[in-house]
Design a protein around this motif. Structure first.
Motif, mmCIF file in Angstrom:
data_model
loop_
_atom_site.group_PDB
_atom_site.id
_atom_site.type_symbol
_atom_site.label_atom_id
_atom_site.label_comp_id
_atom_site.label_asym_id
_atom_site.label_seq_id
_atom_site.Cartn_x
_atom_site.Cartn_y
_atom_site.Cartn_z
ATOM 1 N N ARG A 74 0.830 -1.206 0.000
ATOM 2 C CA ARG A 74 0.000 0.000 0.000
ATOM 3 C C ARG A 74 0.864 1.255 0.000
ATOM 4 O O ARG A 74 0.551 2.251 -0.661
ATOM 5 C CB ARG A 74 -0.934 -0.020 1.209
ATOM 6 C CG ARG A 74 -1.951 1.108 1.247
ATOM 7 C CD ARG A 74 -2.978 0.842 2.333
ATOM 8 N NE ARG A 74 -3.943 1.930 2.412
ATOM 9 C CZ ARG A 74 -3.833 2.971 3.221
ATOM 10 N NH1 ARG A 74 -2.791 3.061 4.035
ATOM 11 N NH2 ARG A 74 -4.748 3.924 3.238
ATOM 12 N N TRP A 140 -7.078 -0.446 3.681
ATOM 13 C CA TRP A 140 -7.440 -0.568 2.273
ATOM 14 C C TRP A 140 -8.934 -0.341 2.088
ATOM 15 O O TRP A 140 -9.741 -0.658 2.973
ATOM 16 C CB TRP A 140 -7.101 -1.962 1.746
ATOM 17 C CG TRP A 140 -5.648 -2.233 1.509
ATOM 18 C CD1 TRP A 140 -4.773 -2.811 2.374
ATOM 19 C CD2 TRP A 140 -4.908 -1.960 0.309
ATOM 20 N NE1 TRP A 140 -3.536 -2.926 1.798
ATOM 21 C CE2 TRP A 140 -3.586 -2.402 0.529
ATOM 22 C CE3 TRP A 140 -5.246 -1.393 -0.914
ATOM 23 C CZ2 TRP A 140 -2.585 -2.300 -0.438
ATOM 24 C CZ3 TRP A 140 -4.253 -1.282 -1.885
ATOM 25 C CH2 TRP A 140 -2.945 -1.729 -1.649
ATOM 26 N N LYS A 174 -6.491 2.895 -2.316
ATOM 27 C CA LYS A 174 -5.991 3.592 -1.134
ATOM 28 C C LYS A 174 -6.899 4.713 -0.659
ATOM 29 O O LYS A 174 -6.857 5.086 0.514
ATOM 30 C CB LYS A 174 -4.596 4.169 -1.422
ATOM 31 C CG LYS A 174 -3.528 3.124 -1.645
ATOM 32 C CD LYS A 174 -2.188 3.741 -2.000
ATOM 33 C CE LYS A 174 -1.621 4.606 -0.905
ATOM 34 N NZ LYS A 174 -0.228 5.041 -1.204
#
Length: 285
Positions: A74, A140, A174
């Motif tokens: 991420r 997420w 994201k």
């Protein structure tokens, strides 16, 4: 953050790094890739090498391993990037009836009854959703659970349930806004600007790979994901490169590719396949 190691294999448009996915991701720059398309080893299925994901003694350990790895992924992903994650399911107590083959995990029958699962044998464990919920809790944003329908799925010798004919592909991002899906149409015309949104049910046949890697997903999956979720000229990352199918798709669609793989023989296989794909198409488009 340490300096990124030298790639094990590379050419002008692709690089594959040898090592544990989480460790290599920790060396990569923040926001340096535009899309992640990957399928980690499924829990308790095949045993390729020491340290491989999927060999954890419990389902909880597997989920935590992926959660921690995708926390690094991420960070590496651009703010408007997309992550496409294919995770397979399994049954408690090894009751899934699948053909084992020579690379089947021999520890599986011993591990699962002791895996601290609060379910009796023959239960579908819901591993994809366990992973998805852990990633969701970690920050997420889960945008889709895409059903990969397999019209030519292998028959299963079970008589007390239905045969499995699909897997799940999760689309994760994201941020709540600013991530646009590019219309794709069908995979071979995926980059056409007038294509359509393919929806969340993808009927894609499996494609056997006559090579050392026996669990490669069909190239149609990364072709569609990359066309929809990676900007033109961007970089695609696969932290579990395997046989290199995502890298081949990235090259076909004119994207750069970065891969990570723990098993060195797979890197050699992936590099050869990506190189051959580039030669067959006359180089990167």
């Amino acid at each position: 953050m340490s300096e990124l190691r030298e790639p094990y294999w590379h050419d002008d448009h692709a690089a594959i790094y040898h090592g544990d996915a989480r460790e290599v991701l920790a060396e990569m720059d923040e926001g340096s890739v535009d899309s992640i398309v990957t399928s980690p080893p499924y829990w308790g299925l095949r045993n390729y090498c020491v340290g491989q994901y999927g060999q954890e003694p419990t389902s909880e350990a597997y989920v935590e391993n992926l959660r921690a790895t995708f926390a690094e992924a991420r960070r590496v992903l651009a703010d408007d990037g997309t992550c496409w994650l294919n995770v397979g399911d399994c049954y408690a107590a090894n009751s899934d009836g699948w053909s084992r083959g020579r690379d089947y995990n021999p520890r599986q029958p011993e591990v699962r009854p002791k895996a601290r699962l609060a379910v009796p044998p023959k239960n579908l464990l819901g591993m994809p959703w366990r992973v998805a919920f852990a990633l969701q809790e970690d920050g997420w944003i889960l945008r889709n659970a895409i059903v990969w329908s397999k019209p030519n799925a292998m028959p299963q010798s079970v008589r007390d349930r239905m045969s499995n004919r699909y897997e799940l592909i999760f689309l994760l991002v994201k941020q709540q806004h600013g991530t646009a899906m590019r219309p794709t149409g069908e995979p071979h015309a995926a980059a056409h600007p007038n294509g359509r949104n393919p929806g969340d049910v993808w009927s894609i046949p499996t494609r056997p790979l006559r090579a050392e890697h026996f669990a490669a997903f069909p190239i149609d999956i990364p072709l569609r994901a990359i066309a929809a979720g990676c900007r033109p000229g961007g970089t695609v990352l696969d932290p579990f490169t395997g046989s290199g199918t995502t890298g081949i798709a990235a090259r076909q669609l004119g994207r750069q590719f970065a891969g990570i793989e723990l098993h060195a023989p797979f890197i050699r296989l992936a590099g050869a396949r990506i190189r051959e794909a580039g030669a067959a198409s006359g180089g990167m488009r």
